[in-house]
Design a protein around this motif. Structure first.
Motif, PDB file in Angstrom:
ATOM      1  N   VAL A 105       0.978  -0.996   0.087  1.00 30.87           N
ATOM      2  CA  VAL A 105      -0.005   0.301   0.163  1.00 30.87           C
ATOM      3  C   VAL A 105       1.007   1.586  -0.083  1.00 30.87           C
ATOM      4  N   VAL A 106       0.777   2.278  -0.995  1.00 31.52           N
ATOM      5  CA  VAL A 106       1.177   3.682  -0.624  1.00 31.52           C
ATOM      6  C   VAL A 106      -0.524   4.431   0.116  1.00 31.52           C
ATOM      7  N   LEU A 107       0.592   4.535   0.483  1.00 33.88           N
ATOM      8  CA  LEU A 107      -0.563   6.114   1.848  1.00 33.88           C
ATOM      9  C   LEU A 107      -0.098   7.621   0.900  1.00 33.88           C
ATOM     10  N   VAL A 108      -0.725   8.499   0.936  1.00 36.09           N
ATOM     11  CA  VAL A 108      -0.274   9.254  -0.214  1.00 36.09           C
ATOM     12  C   VAL A 108      -1.251  10.722   0.878  1.00 36.09           C
ATOM     13  N   TYR A 109      -0.473  11.695   1.585  1.00 34.39           N
ATOM     14  CA  TYR A 109      -1.216  13.040   1.680  1.00 34.39           C
ATOM     15  C   TYR A 109      -0.769  13.871   0.927  1.00 34.39           C
ATOM     16  N   SER A 110      -2.036  14.977   1.137  1.00 38.72           N
ATOM     17  CA  SER A 110      -1.196  16.200   0.669  1.00 38.72           C
ATOM     18  C   SER A 110      -0.225  17.318   1.138  1.00 38.72           C
ATOM     19  N   VAL A 111       0.788  18.829   0.853  1.00 40.54           N
ATOM     20  CA  VAL A 111       1.539  18.935   1.768  1.00 40.54           C
ATOM     21  C   VAL A 111       0.967  19.911   2.316  1.00 40.54           C
ATOM     22  N   THR A 112      -0.438  20.153   1.344  1.00 35.92           N
ATOM     23  CA  THR A 112      -1.191  21.542   1.226  1.00 35.92           C
ATOM     24  C   THR A 112      -2.324  21.333   2.281  1.00 35.92           C
ATOM     25  N   ASP A 113      -3.008  20.129   2.443  1.00 38.14           N
ATOM     26  CA  ASP A 113      -4.122  19.700   3.063  1.00 38.14           C
ATOM     27  C   ASP A 113      -3.948  18.575   4.407  1.00 38.14           C
ATOM     28  N   ARG A 114      -3.976  19.551   5.831  1.00 38.83           N
ATOM     29  CA  ARG A 114      -3.846  18.949   6.717  1.00 38.83           C
ATOM     30  C   ARG A 114      -4.739  18.210   7.326  1.00 38.83           C
ATOM     31  N   ARG A 115      -6.471  18.183   7.037  1.00 34.15           N
ATOM     32  CA  ARG A 115      -6.413  17.048   6.910  1.00 34.15           C
ATOM     33  C   ARG A 115      -6.620  15.830   6.486  1.00 34.15           C
ATOM     34  N   SER A 116      -5.808  15.686   5.320  1.00 31.91           N
ATOM     35  CA  SER A 116      -5.644  14.471   4.379  1.00 31.91           C
ATOM     36  C   SER A 116      -4.073  13.942   5.387  1.00 31.91           C
ATOM     37  N   PHE A 117      -3.096  14.350   5.968  1.00 37.47           N
ATOM     38  CA  PHE A 117      -2.417  13.999   6.751  1.00 37.47           C
ATOM     39  C   PHE A 117      -3.196  13.805   7.619  1.00 37.47           C
ATOM     40  N   ASP A 118      -4.059  14.522   8.741  1.00 33.20           N
ATOM     41  CA  ASP A 118      -4.506  13.616   9.520  1.00 33.20           C
ATOM     42  C   ASP A 118      -5.297  12.216   9.470  1.00 33.20           C
ATOM     43  N   LEU A 119      -5.737  11.997   8.352  1.00 31.55           N
ATOM     44  CA  LEU A 119      -6.386  11.289   7.896  1.00 31.55           C
ATOM     45  C   LEU A 119      -5.314   9.695   7.911  1.00 31.55           C
ATOM     46  N   VAL A 120      -3.843   9.914   7.812  1.00 36.78           N
ATOM     47  CA  VAL A 120      -2.898   8.766   7.409  1.00 36.78           C
ATOM     48  C   VAL A 120      -3.377   7.728   9.148  1.00 36.78           C
ATOM     49  N   SER A 121      -3.285   8.694   9.781  1.00 30.41           N
ATOM     50  CA  SER A 121      -2.778   7.562  11.040  1.00 30.41           C
ATOM     51  C   SER A 121      -4.469   6.369  10.977  1.00 30.41           C
ATOM     52  N   GLN A 122      -5.727   6.613  10.268  1.00 32.81           N
ATOM     53  CA  GLN A 122      -6.358   6.211  10.398  1.00 32.81           C
ATOM     54  C   GLN A 122      -6.562   5.138   9.396  1.00 32.81           C
ATOM     55  N   LEU A 123      -5.619   5.582   8.351  1.00 35.48           N
ATOM     56  CA  LEU A 123      -6.199   4.802   6.925  1.00 35.48           C
ATOM     57  C   LEU A 123      -4.392   3.439   7.261  1.00 35.48           C
ATOM     58  N   HIS A 124      -3.354   3.553   8.328  1.00 34.60           N
ATOM     59  CA  HIS A 124      -2.578   3.031   8.320  1.00 34.60           C
ATOM     60  C   HIS A 124      -3.231   1.540   9.496  1.00 34.60           C
TER      61      HIS A 124
END
Length: 238
Positions: A105-124
């Motif tokens: 799996v490749v987990l992706v977030y955008s450095v311009t979107d804080r919500r996408s970063f906060d989502l990573v832990s739950q996706l993991h």
């Protein structure tokens, strides 16, 4: 015509040999909406060549490649964006199925979107649950849109710290500008998967044939004398 473009240990094959089925390496790319997942997949697979990969209606990209000398079918699933609700991450059915399907799996977030970063832990956490007790498939964390410095909402140090906590590799990339880092991230997963090949069964050694013993000359002489004596007795009796 066959075109092979050397990619360190990955080579791209435009006209592979279909005489035997190739092993498939299956990678799912997941993350929030608008983080650039599709751009990353296409950037990796095309490597500036146009039209040398296939995509089906379900956004499953595939191409024939060579990984460490082995020809494989690389399949990369681009998934819909995951949204965050008050109860946590909301995974579309297609994303859940992709996690069950994928080898990595490749987990992706955008450095311009804080919500996408906060989502990573739950996706993991969701990814780890798919491991069937084995800790989950290999994971790489990608921070995309690194070129948009004026729009950055996630500090550069936070990505590596999160990756260390999750126990996965981290790359900060730009799908629009930097191919090498995008390639390195996917290449890392491909090499990990290639090393996880099932152990080859070794055919049992053939049973050792017992070598016939050399005839004993003394025994042969004894048998010859017995046969000769029996013949003489028979002639005498007649």
């Amino acid at each position: 015509m066959r075109l092979i473009h050397n990619m360190t240990t990955i080579a791209e094959c435009a006209t592979p040999d279909y005489s035997r089925p190739n092993r498939a390496l299956k990678i799912a790319v997941i993350g929030g909406g608008g983080v650039g997942k599709t751009a990353l997949v296409v950037r990796f697979l095309t490597r500036r060549f146009i039209g040398d990969y296939e995509r089906n209606a379900g956004n499953l990209y595939s191409r024939e490649v060579q990984v460490d000398g082995e020809q494989v079918s690389l399949q990369v699933q681009d998934t819909p964006g995951v949204e965050m609700s008050d109860n946590g991450a909301v995974l579309p059915d297609h994303v859940s199925c992709s996690l069950q399907w994928a080898d990595a799996v490749v987990l992706v977030y955008s450095v311009t979107d804080r919500r996408s970063f906060d989502l990573v832990s739950q996706l993991h956490q969701r990814v780890t649950r798919c491991g069937n007790g084995g800790g989950g498939p290999p994971v790489v964390l990608l921070a995309n849109k690194a070129d948009l410095l004026h729009l950055r909402r996630v500090d550069p140090q936070q990505g590596p710290l999160l990756a260390t906590t999750l126990g996965c590799a981290f790359y900060e990339v730009s799908a629009s500008e930097d191919y090498s880092q995008v390639h390195d991230a996917f290449h890392r997963l491909c090499c990990q998967l290639a090393k996880q090949r099932p152990p080859q069964s070794v055919p049992p050694a053939p049973a050792e044939k017992r070598r016939p013993k050399s005839p004993n000359m003394q025994d042969l002489k004894r048998r010859f004398k017995q046969a000769l004596s029996a013949k003489v007795r028979t002639v005498t009796s007649v």
